[in-house]
Design an enzyme around this catalytic site. Structure first.
Site, PDB file in Angstrom:
ATOM      1  N   GLY A 195       6.743 -25.348  20.352  1.00  0.00           N
ATOM      2  CA  GLY A 195       5.996 -26.236  21.320  1.00  0.00           C
ATOM      3  C   GLY A 195       6.369 -27.829  21.533  1.00  0.00           C
ATOM      4  CB  SER A 196       9.097 -30.005  20.045  1.00  0.00           C
ATOM      5  OG  SER A 196      10.304 -29.451  20.608  1.00  0.00           O
ATOM      6  CG  MET A 252      11.883 -17.268  22.334  1.00  0.00           C
ATOM      7  SD  MET A 252      13.318 -17.960  22.588  1.00  0.00           S
ATOM      8  CE  MET A 252      14.590 -17.012  21.839  1.00  0.00           C
ATOM      9  NE  ARG A 253       7.365 -11.071  27.634  1.00  0.00           N
ATOM     10  CZ  ARG A 253       7.457  -9.701  27.565  1.00  0.00           C
ATOM     11  NH1 ARG A 253       7.767  -9.064  26.346  1.00  0.00           N
ATOM     12  NH2 ARG A 253       7.459  -8.700  28.619  1.00  0.00           N
ATOM     13  CG  ASN A 267      14.276 -21.962  30.720  1.00  0.00           C
ATOM     14  OD1 ASN A 267      13.693 -22.303  29.698  1.00  0.00           O
ATOM     15  ND2 ASN A 267      15.830 -21.612  30.435  1.00  0.00           N
ATOM     16  CG  HIS A 307      19.781 -23.328  28.211  1.00  0.00           C
ATOM     17  ND1 HIS A 307      19.630 -22.238  27.591  1.00  0.00           N
ATOM     18  CD2 HIS A 307      21.248 -23.552  27.961  1.00  0.00           C
ATOM     19  CE1 HIS A 307      20.570 -21.640  26.953  1.00  0.00           C
ATOM     20  NE2 HIS A 307      21.691 -22.349  27.193  1.00  0.00           N
ATOM     21  CB  THR A 366      17.434 -17.393  39.840  1.00  0.00           C
ATOM     22  OG1 THR A 366      18.672 -17.730  38.846  1.00  0.00           O
ATOM     23  CG2 THR A 366      17.380 -18.496  40.737  1.00  0.00           C
ATOM     24  CG  LEU A 423      19.578 -15.720  30.259  1.00  0.00           C
ATOM     25  CD1 LEU A 423      18.301 -15.708  30.069  1.00  0.00           C
ATOM     26  CD2 LEU A 423      20.458 -15.045  28.864  1.00  0.00           C
ATOM     27  CD  GLU A 434      15.887 -29.134  24.424  1.00  0.00           C
ATOM     28  OE1 GLU A 434      14.780 -28.402  24.612  1.00  0.00           O
ATOM     29  OE2 GLU A 434      16.813 -28.667  23.763  1.00  0.00           O
TER      30      GLU A 434
END
Ligand code: GRF
Length: 207
Positions: free
Chosen positions: A19-20, A97-98, A114, A116, A148, A151, A181
């Site tokens: 959770g950073s 992670m789902r 998201n 990445h 969307t 992936l 990030e």
């Protein structure tokens, strides 16, 4: 097509691990750099370190372990219920992670972000920073995008570059990408919440 939305500024942050990025969002709100409220942090793992970060900040937490559900759809329906119950207007995946089903995506169209650890569309999927290092690219980075069905392929809201150094390992490169990030995720959330953006095809435009 205009797809920006008036948002309540109520965020739902979904995590699976340390959770950073969640912490970066919490810090941005606390320091007044991001005008938003985290309505809930949901984790699919009870041992996610990010849950403690949320609790320390006084944020409501929910653990939804997939093992208690018969199908992905049943899981996602419960997830939608938990988020709607708290009037969440924007969902931020932060190391969740789902894969999300169409049930979930259709419940929050263009309202799921998201982060990445690569310059998409290069190196989607797991361990983007490691993939980039192994490939030998000279420029790596991070991407915040709208989620969307495909992936790591949705419209790009923000990107930032990180030069790869000769002496880098995948870990040192990953650490510098993570710093970036933490800067761009709160910034991208602010852009989404401020409205005034639109999608032209898959191009995210602010004018
Ligand atoms: C980050 O590298 C993010 O880009 C990826 O998952 C990782 C989550 O890290 N999607 P953290 O849990 O936010 O520290």
């Amino acid at each position: 097509m205009l797809t920006s939305f008036p948002s309540s500024g109520r965020l739902g942050v979904l995590i699976s691990g340390r959770g950073s990025n969640l912490q970066a969002i919490i810090d941005a709100i606390t320091e007044g750099r991001l005008d938003a409220t985290i309505a809930v942090v949901v984790s699919n793992r009870a041992d996610a370190g990010g849950l403690e970060r949320a609790r320390r900040a006084g944020i409501d937490t929910v653990v939804l372990d997939q093992r208690g559900f018969g199908s992905r759809d049943a899981y996602d329906r419960t997830l939608v219920t938990e988020l709607r119950r708290r009037e969440v207007g924007l969902i931020c995946l932060a190391g969740f992670m789902r894969l999300l089903s169409s049930t979930f995506l259709e419940a929050f169209p263009d309202r799921i972000l998201n982060i990445h650890p690569s310059l998409l569309p290069s190196f989607p999927g797991l361990d983007g920073q490691e993939q980039a290092w192994r490939h030998g690219v000279k420029i790596a980075g991070a991407t915040v995008h709208i989620v969307t069905p495909e992936l790591d392929a949705g419209p790009i809201v923000l990107q930032a570059v990180v030069p790869v150094l000769e002496g880098d390992t995948s870990e040192t490169l990953g650490d510098r990408i993570l710093e970036v990030e933490h800067r761009i995720y709160p910034e991208a959330i602010g852009i989404m919440l401020s409205g005034g953006w639109r999608l032209d095809g898959r191009r995210f435009l602010r004018s």
